[in-house]
Write a protein that holds these residues in place. Sequence first.
Motif, mmCIF file in Angstrom:
data_model
loop_
_atom_site.group_PDB
_atom_site.id
_atom_site.type_symbol
_atom_site.label_atom_id
_atom_site.label_comp_id
_atom_site.label_asym_id
_atom_site.label_seq_id
_atom_site.Cartn_x
_atom_site.Cartn_y
_atom_site.Cartn_z
ATOM 1 N N MET A 236 60.540 -76.533 -4.166
ATOM 2 C CA MET A 236 59.404 -76.939 -3.376
ATOM 3 C C MET A 236 58.247 -75.969 -3.623
ATOM 4 O O MET A 236 58.456 -74.788 -3.830
ATOM 5 N N THR A 237 57.051 -76.499 -3.564
ATOM 6 C CA THR A 237 55.853 -75.728 -3.870
ATOM 7 C C THR A 237 55.169 -75.291 -2.581
ATOM 8 O O THR A 237 54.817 -76.115 -1.747
ATOM 9 N N SER A 238 54.954 -74.000 -2.426
ATOM 10 C CA SER A 238 54.287 -73.482 -1.234
ATOM 11 C C SER A 238 52.773 -73.492 -1.438
ATOM 12 O O SER A 238 52.274 -73.597 -2.568
ATOM 13 N N TRP A 239 52.051 -73.338 -0.342
ATOM 14 C CA TRP A 239 50.600 -73.194 -0.427
ATOM 15 C C TRP A 239 50.246 -71.995 -1.302
ATOM 16 O O TRP A 239 49.301 -72.045 -2.087
ATOM 17 N N ASP B 291 51.798 -70.874 -3.869
ATOM 18 C CA ASP B 291 51.921 -71.246 -5.286
ATOM 19 C C ASP B 291 50.630 -71.903 -5.775
ATOM 20 O O ASP B 291 50.143 -71.603 -6.863
ATOM 21 N N LEU B 292 50.089 -72.808 -4.962
ATOM 22 C CA LEU B 292 48.825 -73.452 -5.319
ATOM 23 C C LEU B 292 47.704 -72.418 -5.385
ATOM 24 O O LEU B 292 46.925 -72.396 -6.337
ATOM 25 N N ALA B 293 47.615 -71.558 -4.374
ATOM 26 C CA ALA B 293 46.552 -70.549 -4.337
ATOM 27 C C ALA B 293 46.629 -69.608 -5.537
ATOM 28 O O ALA B 293 45.593 -69.174 -6.053
ATOM 29 N N ASP B 294 47.836 -69.298 -5.986
ATOM 30 C CA ASP B 294 47.993 -68.454 -7.172
ATOM 31 C C ASP B 294 47.568 -69.189 -8.435
ATOM 32 O O ASP B 294 46.954 -68.609 -9.329
ATOM 33 N N ALA B 295 47.898 -70.484 -8.519
ATOM 34 C CA ALA B 295 47.594 -71.264 -9.717
ATOM 35 C C ALA B 295 46.120 -71.644 -9.803
ATOM 36 O O ALA B 295 45.542 -71.653 -10.891
ATOM 37 N N GLU B 296 45.509 -71.982 -8.671
ATOM 38 C CA GLU B 296 44.115 -72.454 -8.646
ATOM 39 C C GLU B 296 43.370 -71.821 -7.471
ATOM 40 O O GLU B 296 43.070 -72.480 -6.465
ATOM 41 N N PRO B 297 43.061 -70.531 -7.550
ATOM 42 C CA PRO B 297 42.475 -69.837 -6.392
ATOM 43 C C PRO B 297 41.128 -70.403 -5.933
ATOM 44 O O PRO B 297 40.878 -70.494 -4.731
ATOM 45 N N ALA B 298 40.265 -70.788 -6.834
ATOM 46 C CA ALA B 298 38.945 -71.311 -6.436
ATOM 47 C C ALA B 298 39.098 -72.646 -5.704
ATOM 48 O O ALA B 298 38.447 -72.890 -4.681
ATOM 49 N N PHE B 299 39.947 -73.508 -6.233
ATOM 50 C CA PHE B 299 40.209 -74.803 -5.595
ATOM 51 C C PHE B 299 40.825 -74.588 -4.216
ATOM 52 O O PHE B 299 40.396 -75.194 -3.227
ATOM 53 N N ALA B 300 41.815 -73.718 -4.117
ATOM 54 C CA ALA B 300 42.468 -73.441 -2.835
ATOM 55 C C ALA B 300 41.461 -72.907 -1.816
ATOM 56 O O ALA B 300 41.500 -73.278 -0.634
#
Length: 150
Positions: free
Chosen positions: A1-4, A6-15
Motif C-alpha cells: 500500500m502507498t502512503s501519503w 510515498d507520494l510526497a517523496d516521489a512528487e513533492p511539488a505536486f503533493a
Amino acid sequence: MTSWNDLADAEPAFATRVRERFGIARHCTMATLRRDGGPRISGTEVEFGDGGLFVGSMANAVKALDLRRDPRVALHSPTVDPSEDNTSWAGEAKIAGRAEEIGDHAGEDGSHRFRIYVTEVVLTRLGEPADHLVIESWHPDRGLERRERR
C-alpha cells in the motif's frame, strides 16, 4: 500500500499543491460505502502529518463503521468559487484510497482514527490563460500525469 509520504517523496511539488488545496478550510468531504454498497457523503477533517494522511471520527459514527466494513474512501478538498470574471480558480483536490484503523479505538472516548493509503490523487485547476482546465493525477503504478481539457 502507498502512503501519503510515498507520494510526497516521489512528487513533492505536486503533493504540496494538493495539501494547499486541502488547507484552505478545515471542513472536507469524505465518501464511504454504505452496507448496501450505496455512497455516503460525510464531513471530515483531514490531517497530513509525519505518519501520513489521517481522518478521524466520533465513536461509532456511521462513516467509521463504513470504513471498518469496507476501507475504500474518497476525500474532496474544500472549494471556493472561481473569480467573478472566471479568469482565476486555484482548483480542487481529490484523494482516493483505503483506510486502515489505527488501534481498536484511538481515543479514550472511543473515537476512531484512520490512516489513508493512497490509490489516486487528482488536482484540477484553471490553466493560464484561463480558457482550459489542467488536470494532474498521480497513481502509484503510473506516477504523475497531466492533461488539459478545453
